[in-house]
Write an enzyme that holds these catalytic residues in place. Structure first.
Site, short mmCIF file in Angstrom:
data_model
loop_
_atom_site.label_atom_id
_atom_site.label_comp_id
_atom_site.label_asym_id
_atom_site.label_seq_id
_atom_site.Cartn_x
_atom_site.Cartn_y
_atom_site.Cartn_z
N ARG A 1 30.65 98.74 76.38
CA ARG A 1 29.38 98.63 75.67
C ARG A 1 29.52 97.77 74.40
O ARG A 1 29.38 98.23 73.28
CB ARG A 1 28.85 100.02 75.30
CG ARG A 1 27.38 100.05 74.90
CD ARG A 1 27.00 101.31 74.15
NE ARG A 1 27.63 101.37 72.85
CZ ARG A 1 28.36 102.38 72.40
NH1 ARG A 1 28.62 103.42 73.18
NH2 ARG A 1 28.89 102.36 71.18
N TYR B 1 6.29 83.85 74.55
CA TYR B 1 6.33 84.64 75.77
C TYR B 1 5.72 86.01 75.48
O TYR B 1 5.90 86.58 74.40
CB TYR B 1 7.78 84.77 76.23
CG TYR B 1 8.02 85.85 77.24
CD1 TYR B 1 7.39 85.83 78.48
CD2 TYR B 1 8.89 86.90 76.94
CE1 TYR B 1 7.61 86.84 79.39
CE2 TYR B 1 9.12 87.91 77.86
CZ TYR B 1 8.47 87.88 79.08
OH TYR B 1 8.68 88.88 79.99
N ASP C 1 14.33 80.47 70.89
CA ASP C 1 14.49 80.83 72.29
C ASP C 1 14.55 79.52 73.07
O ASP C 1 13.57 78.79 73.16
CB ASP C 1 13.30 81.68 72.75
CG ASP C 1 13.42 82.14 74.21
OD1 ASP C 1 14.17 81.49 74.98
OD2 ASP C 1 12.74 83.10 74.58
N LYS D 1 17.01 83.33 83.84
CA LYS D 1 16.27 82.16 84.30
C LYS D 1 17.21 81.05 84.75
O LYS D 1 17.93 81.20 85.72
CB LYS D 1 15.32 81.71 83.18
CG LYS D 1 14.51 82.84 82.51
CD LYS D 1 13.71 83.67 83.48
CE LYS D 1 12.68 84.58 82.82
NZ LYS D 1 13.22 85.63 81.95
#
Length: 393
Positions: free
Chosen positions: A59, A113, A184, A209
């Site tokens: 983690r 977005y 981004d 993506k």
């Protein structure tokens, strides 16, 4: 690799190296483990405290497969460090909350977005973080909004309107205002644009993506310098959201073909945009490579290609857009982008459903807008399919 800096494709294929093995395999192994054995309590404590090299827990404390992907992303974006996340939204959330705390403010583009918009408008205010939306093409408005802010957040190519941010100008505004610069870069990918070279301190990707490229993973990445990455990792250990090793392996596989895929995406998108522009059912075709696009000169200067996305504004509004989408035969009606399949969506009812009608209007998002993520099919087949769907709409 020693010697001069190699080209993008060469680095994408060769930069990822397995860690802790002798003879090198062609594919970085998947270290599918959550925990690691230590030889002593002293060793485990030192590894957990980052005082000694090694692995302890998946983690966010490190994994060889994830490390290889992070190193590859940093190399391709031209930064000194990177951190991988379980999703793009997890990456955005981590960056926002490592920069800002209760009482702080962030300035963001008013063209975002839908998931990012929802995080900024509905979630961060619960933490006492104010987000101010601004038209980033208006430099005076940006400078005024940045007064007292902690960061500016933009998208290299805005989703779904495909406007292009002037990264060099915005980076200067941030530097002069003393605020963090965050971008981004998902729709451009590291192949088309490297925002760190323009002065941006934080570069975020939804690796789901173009980086993954096959619509088979969810992931995110943040590319930055070593100091910022250390702050980010410290926070992320408590927030969770680290990328699992198998997803990192899939991302590495995707990076090896990123350049050739982006070339095909861009070429097909340009051909499709040109072919559909005259269609009477369309009020507008938005693609940065079209001669009439408002950001054509900026895109030509800042990007290595015009991208694999286009937006079609149906003259029949919301109803016309729905008829068009429902008439497609080859292209898929689906969310997400950047994969081998051509994916078509109606932002007002899918990717940007978090914005109400007033917010969509303020962002300049027409109700009849359709977003097209151009895939890797033969472009003649795509032109035929989208044309017949427009004819029937």
């Amino acid at each position: 690799m020693s010697g001069p800096q190699r080209g993008f494709s060469t680095r994408a294929v060769h930069v990822a190296a397995p860690i802790g093995v002798g003879q090198q395999p062609s594919s970085v192994p998947v270290y599918q483990t959550s925990t690691w054995r230590a030889s002593s309590t002293a060793e485990l404590g030192a590894i957990l405290a980052h005082e000694q090299a090694g692995y302890s827990y998946g983690r966010g404390y490190g994994n060889p497969t994830v490390d290889a992907f992070e190193q590859a992303m940093a190399d391709l974006e031209g930064t000194t460090a990177a951190m991988a996340f379980s999703s793009g939204m997890s990456a955005i959330h981590a960056v926002a909350t490592v920069i800002a705390r209760s009482g702080d403010s962030i300035v963001a583009s008013n063209r975002l977005y839908g998931g990012t918009y929802s995080l900024f408008v509905h979630v961060l205010p619960r933490y006492g973080i104010e987000v101010r939306l601004v038209d980033i093409s208006d430099e005076d408005a940006v400078r005024q909004a940045l007064e007292g802010a902690r960061a500016l957040y933009v998208e290299t190519i805005a989703n779904p309107l495909l406007t292009v941010a002037d990264l060099e100008s915005l980076a200067v505004c941030c530097a002069e205002s003393g605020v963090e610069s965050v971008v981004d870069n998902t729709l451009a990918s590291p192949y088309l644009c490297n925002p760190a070279a323009s002065g941006f301190g934080w570069v975020i990707h939804s690796a789901t993506k173009y980086i993954g490229g096959h619509s088979d993973l969810i992931g995110g990445a943040v590319c930055t310098d070593a100091g910022r990455a250390a702050r980010l990792r410290s926070l992320a250990l408590d927030q969770g959201g680290a990328m699992p090793p198998f997803e990192a392996w899939l991302c590495l596989r995707g990076l090896a073909t990123l350049a050739v895929r982006m070339e095909r995406h861009c070429a097909s998108a340009a051909a499709l945009a040109e072919a559909l522009s005259p269609h009477p059912r369309l009020a507008a075709v938005r693609y940065p490579g079209l001669p009439g696009h408002s950001d054509r000169d900026l895109a030509e200067r800042q990007l290595r290609g015009f991208g694999g996305m286009l937006a079609l504004e149906h003259a029949g509004g919301d109803a016309g857009a729905a008829r068009f989408c429902d008439s497609l035969e080859l292209a898929w009606l689906a969310v997400s982008l950047g994969g081998a399949h051509t994916l078509v969506s109606h932002p007002a009812s899918s990717t940007h459903r978090q914005l109400d009608a007033a917010a969509r209007a303020e962002a300049g998002l027409p109700e009849g807008l359709v977003r097209v993520s151009v895939g890797l099919e033969d472009v003649s087949d795509l032109i035929a399919d989208l044309t017949q769907a427009l004819d029937r709409s």
